[in-house]
Write an enzyme that holds these catalytic residues in place. Structure first.
Site, short mmCIF file in Angstrom:
data_model
loop_
_atom_site.label_atom_id
_atom_site.label_comp_id
_atom_site.label_asym_id
_atom_site.label_seq_id
_atom_site.Cartn_x
_atom_site.Cartn_y
_atom_site.Cartn_z
N ARG A 109 46.47 -10.41 18.79
CA ARG A 109 45.13 -10.86 18.43
C ARG A 109 44.08 -9.80 18.74
NH1 ARG A 109 46.00 -16.74 18.53
NH2 ARG A 109 44.17 -17.79 17.74
N ARG A 156 43.84 -31.60 20.48
CA ARG A 156 43.32 -30.31 20.97
C ARG A 156 41.81 -30.33 21.00
NH1 ARG A 156 46.21 -25.19 18.18
NH2 ARG A 156 44.24 -24.27 18.90
N ARG A 163 35.56 -19.45 17.63
CA ARG A 163 36.91 -18.90 17.42
C ARG A 163 36.95 -18.05 16.16
NH1 ARG A 163 39.84 -24.37 17.56
NH2 ARG A 163 41.72 -23.27 16.92
N ARG A 170 42.82 -31.49 12.01
CA ARG A 170 43.91 -31.37 13.00
C ARG A 170 43.47 -31.93 14.35
NH1 ARG A 170 46.28 -25.42 14.09
NH2 ARG A 170 44.50 -25.22 15.46
N LYS A 189 49.12 -20.76 10.17
CA LYS A 189 50.18 -19.90 10.70
C LYS A 189 51.34 -20.73 11.27
CE LYS A 189 47.35 -17.76 13.57
NZ LYS A 189 46.00 -18.27 13.27
P1 ADP Z 1 44.52 -21.12 16.40
O1 ADP Z 1 45.23 -20.09 15.56
O2 ADP Z 1 44.23 -22.37 15.64
O3 ADP Z 1 43.29 -20.57 17.09
P2 ADP Z 1 46.37 -20.87 18.64
O4 ADP Z 1 47.24 -21.93 19.20
O5 ADP Z 1 47.03 -19.66 18.07
O6 ADP Z 1 45.47 -21.61 17.57
O7 ADP Z 1 45.36 -20.35 19.78
C1 ADP Z 1 44.58 -21.23 20.56
C2 ADP Z 1 43.81 -20.45 21.63
O8 ADP Z 1 44.75 -19.83 22.53
C3 ADP Z 1 42.96 -19.27 21.13
O9 ADP Z 1 41.66 -19.70 20.74
C4 ADP Z 1 42.92 -18.37 22.37
O10 ADP Z 1 41.98 -18.84 23.33
C5 ADP Z 1 44.30 -18.56 22.97
N1 ADP Z 1 45.26 -17.53 22.50
C6 ADP Z 1 46.38 -17.75 21.76
N2 ADP Z 1 47.02 -16.60 21.50
C7 ADP Z 1 46.29 -15.61 22.09
C8 ADP Z 1 46.40 -14.19 22.15
N3 ADP Z 1 47.41 -13.53 21.55
N4 ADP Z 1 45.46 -13.49 22.84
C9 ADP Z 1 44.45 -14.12 23.45
N5 ADP Z 1 44.26 -15.46 23.42
C10 ADP Z 1 45.16 -16.20 22.74
#
Ligand code: ADP
Length: 190
Positions: A89, A134, A146, A128, A14
């Site tokens: 999400r 991370r 996740r 990554r 994404k």
């Molecule tokens: P990825 O898509 O690889 O999981 P992100 O950077 O989008 O990476 O998200 C990393 C973490 O941040 C998620 O596992 C979650 O804990 C938190 N997070 C990100 N966006 C949201 C959201 N919209 N609602 C709840 N938690 C979120």
């Protein structure tokens, strides 16, 4: 105004595709993951709370992420459009986004789901993790959690957008350029 929701499991690409779309369609990139990591780096109270969820691969509570998105959208009404990356999400987040955007009379234009096989997701995230630093990308059990959270809590959003005729499936396997082309061809049909 073009408001695109980029959807897909962790590791679907994404963020990579958002970089390409912001350039091509001159949109503003809103990544809740990036916003949360910034709060963590600045050691704010919000960041500290979010970290306890993110480290384990769980979702941060809806109230926190909805509040972050709300404050940005209410303060920037002149934008040409947004790419929502990693948000919504949960169905509650999707509904909250509609309420905020409807107040601005700028609804979601489309939701684009990047479809990627599970083995490929785990490989991409582990790769990554070697460079991003991370910690949630460096441990297979956190990655698996996740993906499970995505299937349970995030996947139901698909039906929410399907009912509104706003759901577009994009094959997320292949080179970055190939996927970018598929995405931009589909966005161009809106
Ligand atoms: P990825 O898509 O690889 O999981 P992100 O950077 O989008 O990476 O998200 C990393 C973490 O941040 C998620 O596992 C979650 O804990 C938190 N997070 C990100 N966006 C949201 C959201 N919209 N609602 C709840 N938690 C979120």
């Amino acid at each position: 105004m073009l408001n695109l929701v980029l959807f897909g499991p962790p590791g679907a690409g994404k963020g990579t595709q958002a970089d390409f779309l912001i350039e091509k369609f001159k949109l503003i990139h809103l990544s809740t993951g990036d916003m949360l990591r910034k709060q963590i780096a600045e050691e704010t109270p919000l960041g500290l709370e979010a970290k306890s969820y993110m480290d384990k691969g769980f979702l941060v509570p809806d109230s926190i992420v909805i509040g972050m998105i709300k404050s940005i959208l209410q303060n920037d009404k002149e934008a040409k459009g947004y790419i929502f990356d990693g948000f919504p999400r949960t169905v509650a987040q999707a509904k909250a986004l509609d309420v905020i955007l409807n107040e601005n009379e700028t609804p979601v234009s489309g939701m684009f789901c990047l479809c990627v096989e599970k083995d490929e997701l785990v490989n991409r995230l582990l790769f990554r993790g070697k460079t991003s630093g991370r910690t949630d990308d460096q441990d297979v059990s956190i990655i698996e959690n996740r993906i499970q959270v995505y299937n349970e809590k995030t996947m139901p959003i698909k039906d929410y957008y399907l009912e509104q005729n706003k759901y577009y499936m994009i094959d997320g396997m292949g080179s970055v350029e190939e996927i970018a082309e598929r995405l931009s061809n589909t966005v161009a049909t809106l």
